[in-house]
Design a protein around this motif. Sequence first.
Motif, short mmCIF file in Angstrom:
data_model
loop_
_atom_site.label_atom_id
_atom_site.label_comp_id
_atom_site.label_asym_id
_atom_site.label_seq_id
_atom_site.Cartn_x
_atom_site.Cartn_y
_atom_site.Cartn_z
N GLN A 6 0.90 -1.31 0.46
CA GLN A 6 -0.36 0.19 0.17
C GLN A 6 1.00 1.17 0.24
OE1 GLN A 6 -2.70 -2.36 3.34
NE2 GLN A 6 -4.27 -0.81 2.54
N SER A 8 0.96 4.21 -0.26
CA SER A 8 0.25 5.41 0.12
C SER A 8 -0.13 5.19 1.65
CB SER A 8 -1.01 6.48 -0.42
OG SER A 8 -0.55 6.30 -1.82
N PRO A 9 1.39 5.94 2.46
CA PRO A 9 0.66 5.84 3.60
C PRO A 9 -1.02 6.56 4.32
CG PRO A 9 2.95 6.99 3.61
CD PRO A 9 2.14 6.86 2.20
N SER A 10 -1.05 7.73 3.98
CA SER A 10 -1.82 8.62 4.52
C SER A 10 -2.92 8.74 3.19
CB SER A 10 -1.34 9.38 5.56
OG SER A 10 -0.53 10.94 4.81
N LEU A 11 -3.98 9.54 3.81
CA LEU A 11 -4.53 10.38 2.40
C LEU A 11 -5.52 11.09 3.23
CD1 LEU A 11 -6.23 10.03 -0.55
CD2 LEU A 11 -7.39 7.73 0.24
N LEU A 21 -8.59 3.85 -2.17
CA LEU A 21 -7.20 3.56 -1.12
C LEU A 21 -6.71 2.39 -2.59
CD1 LEU A 21 -9.53 4.22 0.71
CD2 LEU A 21 -7.46 3.74 1.98
N CYS A 23 -3.55 -0.16 -3.53
CA CYS A 23 -2.94 -2.06 -3.11
C CYS A 23 -2.91 -2.71 -4.68
CB CYS A 23 -4.02 -3.25 -2.44
SG CYS A 23 -3.19 -3.83 -1.76
N THR A 106 -3.43 2.11 4.66
CA THR A 106 -3.20 3.78 4.38
C THR A 106 -4.13 4.49 6.20
OG1 THR A 106 -3.03 3.14 2.28
CG2 THR A 106 -4.02 5.15 3.04
N SER A 107 -3.56 5.19 5.70
CA SER A 107 -4.63 6.09 7.02
C SER A 107 -5.26 7.66 6.72
CB SER A 107 -3.71 6.70 7.94
OG SER A 107 -3.82 7.76 8.80
#
Lengths: 112, 115
Positions: A6, A8-11, A21, A23, A106-107
């Motif tokens: 994943q 993108s650690p954050s969105l 999101l 994957c 992803t947060s």
Amino acid sequence: DQQVKQNSPSLSVQEGRISILNCDYTNSMFDYFLWYKKYPAEGPTFLISISSIKDKNEDGRFTVFLNKSAKHLSLHIVPSQPGDSAVYFCAANGGNNRKLIWGLGTSLAVNP
Amino acid sequence: DARVTQTPRHKVTEMGQEVTMRCQPILGHNTVFWYRQTMMQGLELLAYFRNRAPLDDSGMPKDRFSAEMPDATLATLKIQPSEPRDSAVYFCASGPGQGGLRPLHFGNGTRLTVT
């Protein structure tokens, strides 16, 4: 070596808009994919899954798309709500041992 | 609403001490998993039981970690001796049927801090 990624650690998304999101996976033996949602201080909870024989699965505001040729899946949340703010984990299953292989998460922050 | 119960929720201990974490799986579930969550590694599988028999504990440091299911209502994860690098959140999960083909139900975890 991460078999489920994943990237993108954050969105961050505005309330009412779509959250997407992503994957990616590397093992073509994976044939079942799941998304889990995790709130702070709680365990992950199952959200939605998809088998490799399908390319789309929908459940209310949540839709998962699978592109096997690209080894890519995505989770769409429409419309996004503040209560959707959580960490989302992608997991894949398959191969000889049938263990779940997890992404790092992803947060998602949905802003009012 | 059935849920997986983990105790304790928090544990602070000194290096070298024994730590025991307990899990009560959902009644009727025959698969039990122990996971460790760290920032760098995400969710790591430590051990996996089906019908109380250990099927896979390859993710577990064998010299200090042990996992057992004394009966169908209790799974334990022990660390002896504990080390600061063991600090993490440990999750237990249970599921019906064949492992990952059915969604897992997670407990709320044990947050372990080893000083």
